[in-house]
Write a protein that holds these residues in place. Structure first.
Motif, PDB file in Angstrom:
ATOM      1  N   ALA A   1       7.511  -3.832   3.680  1.00 34.91           N
ATOM      2  CA  ALA A   1       6.499  -3.182   2.933  1.00 34.91           C
ATOM      3  C   ALA A   1       6.911  -2.616   1.449  1.00 34.91           C
ATOM      4  N   THR A   2       5.939  -2.426   0.511  1.00 36.09           N
ATOM      5  CA  THR A   2       6.108  -2.003  -0.614  1.00 36.09           C
ATOM      6  C   THR A   2       4.818  -1.223  -1.059  1.00 36.09           C
ATOM      7  N   THR A   3       5.011  -0.085  -2.047  1.00 34.46           N
ATOM      8  CA  THR A   3       3.801   0.309  -2.648  1.00 34.46           C
ATOM      9  C   THR A   3       3.609  -0.369  -3.990  1.00 34.46           C
TER      10      THR A   3
ATOM     11  N   GLY B   1       0.954  -1.129  -0.004  1.00 35.50           N
ATOM     12  CA  GLY B   1       0.056   0.014  -0.059  1.00 35.50           C
ATOM     13  C   GLY B   1       0.885   1.387  -0.015  1.00 35.50           C
ATOM     14  N   GLU B   2       0.403   2.273  -0.467  1.00 40.19           N
ATOM     15  CA  GLU B   2       1.070   3.692  -0.324  1.00 40.19           C
ATOM     16  C   GLU B   2       1.240   4.123   0.886  1.00 40.19           C
ATOM     17  N   ALA B   3       0.266   4.000   1.865  1.00 41.11           N
ATOM     18  CA  ALA B   3       0.376   4.561   3.219  1.00 41.11           C
ATOM     19  C   ALA B   3      -0.625   3.928   4.128  1.00 41.11           C
ATOM     20  N   PRO B   4      -0.305   3.939   5.396  1.00 37.87           N
ATOM     21  CA  PRO B   4       0.565   4.563   5.799  1.00 37.87           C
ATOM     22  C   PRO B   4       1.965   3.799   5.640  1.00 37.87           C
ATOM     23  N   LYS B   5       2.922   4.531   6.151  1.00 36.35           N
ATOM     24  CA  LYS B   5       4.314   3.944   6.316  1.00 36.35           C
ATOM     25  C   LYS B   5       4.417   2.996   7.282  1.00 36.35           C
ATOM     26  N   VAL B   6       4.812   1.860   6.841  1.00 33.17           N
ATOM     27  CA  VAL B   6       4.951   0.580   7.849  1.00 33.17           C
ATOM     28  C   VAL B   6       6.458   0.592   8.255  1.00 33.17           C
ATOM     29  N   ALA B   7       7.571   1.228   7.472  1.00 31.96           N
ATOM     30  CA  ALA B   7       8.799   0.903   8.249  1.00 31.96           C
ATOM     31  C   ALA B   7       9.178   1.414   9.701  1.00 31.96           C
TER      32      ALA B   7
ATOM     33  N   GLU C   1       3.636   1.532  -6.541  1.00 30.22           N
ATOM     34  CA  GLU C   1       3.891   2.584  -7.749  1.00 30.22           C
ATOM     35  C   GLU C   1       2.654   3.447  -7.929  1.00 30.22           C
TER      36      GLU C   1
END
Ligand SMILES: Nc1ccn([C@@H]2O[C@H](COP(=O)(O)O)[C@@H](O)[C@H]2O)c(=O)n1
Ligand SMILES: C[C@@]1(CO)OP(=O)(O)OP(=O)(O)OC[C@H]1O
Length: 157
Positions: A131-133, A100-106, A135
């Protein structure tokens, strides 16, 4: 040894946080679900149930049952872990990807790994969360929801 894979998606809904790997992550939306909508844990449960050939999360926690409304998904994971032990297995390792684009998981991955390792009674080093988006492509790229996929390897205890 047994391997399993799991995948889960939930749509964004009104709210101010999402639950991911048992961590409350602030966000301008929540996730629509019968339970707390924790896609990380749902994908991981399905990977464990799959490795054991014991159905899927809906088999064990039917969405038709009111008692799972708003449930803390960590109880699902602890149940999957208990079934794993009862079948004579322990977790070798697990690898989870949030998509997903958000929220940031890292920034939350370490806390998620701690929770998952505690529930699965294994070292934190056996649990990967990344995690990955996409794009900005597709429904996840349009920020319509969040997905997670998980792979597990179970070893004879
Ligand atoms: N929801 C997400 C998505 C991505 N990340 C982190 O950003 C990195 C770059 O993602 P790309 O899709 O552009 O490759 C990714 O490796 C993650 O570390 C994230 O934290 N949360
Ligand atoms: C977790 C359960 C619990 O009723 O409901 P949801 O929170 O909607 O999540 P889903 O990933 O659709 O899995 C099905 C159910 O087992």
């Amino acid at each position: 040894m047994r391997i399993g894979s799991g995948f889960d998606v939930h749509a964004f809904a009104e709210g101010d946080h999402v639950m991911l790997g048992g961590v409350r992550v602030p966000h301008h939306h929540g996730l629509a679900a019968h339970s707390d909508g924790d896609v990380v844990i749902h994908a991981l449960c399905d990977a464990i149930f799959g490795a054991l050939a014991l159905g899927d999360i809906g088999t064990h926690f039917p969405p038709s049952e009111a008692r799972w409304r708003g449930a803390d998904s960590r109880q699902f994971l602890r149940h999957a872990a208990a079934l794993m032990r009862a079948q004579g297995y322990r977790l070798g390792n697990a690898d989870v990807t949030v998509i997903g684009e958000a929220p940031k998981v890292a920034p939350h991955a370490a806390a998620m790994r701690e929770n998952l390792a505690a529930d699965l009674d294994c070292p934190v080093s056996a649990i990967s969360v990344k995690a990955t988006t996409t794009e900005k492509l597709g429904f996840l790229g349009r920020r319509e929801g969040l997905a997670a996929q998980a792979s597990v390897l179970l070893e004879r205890a």
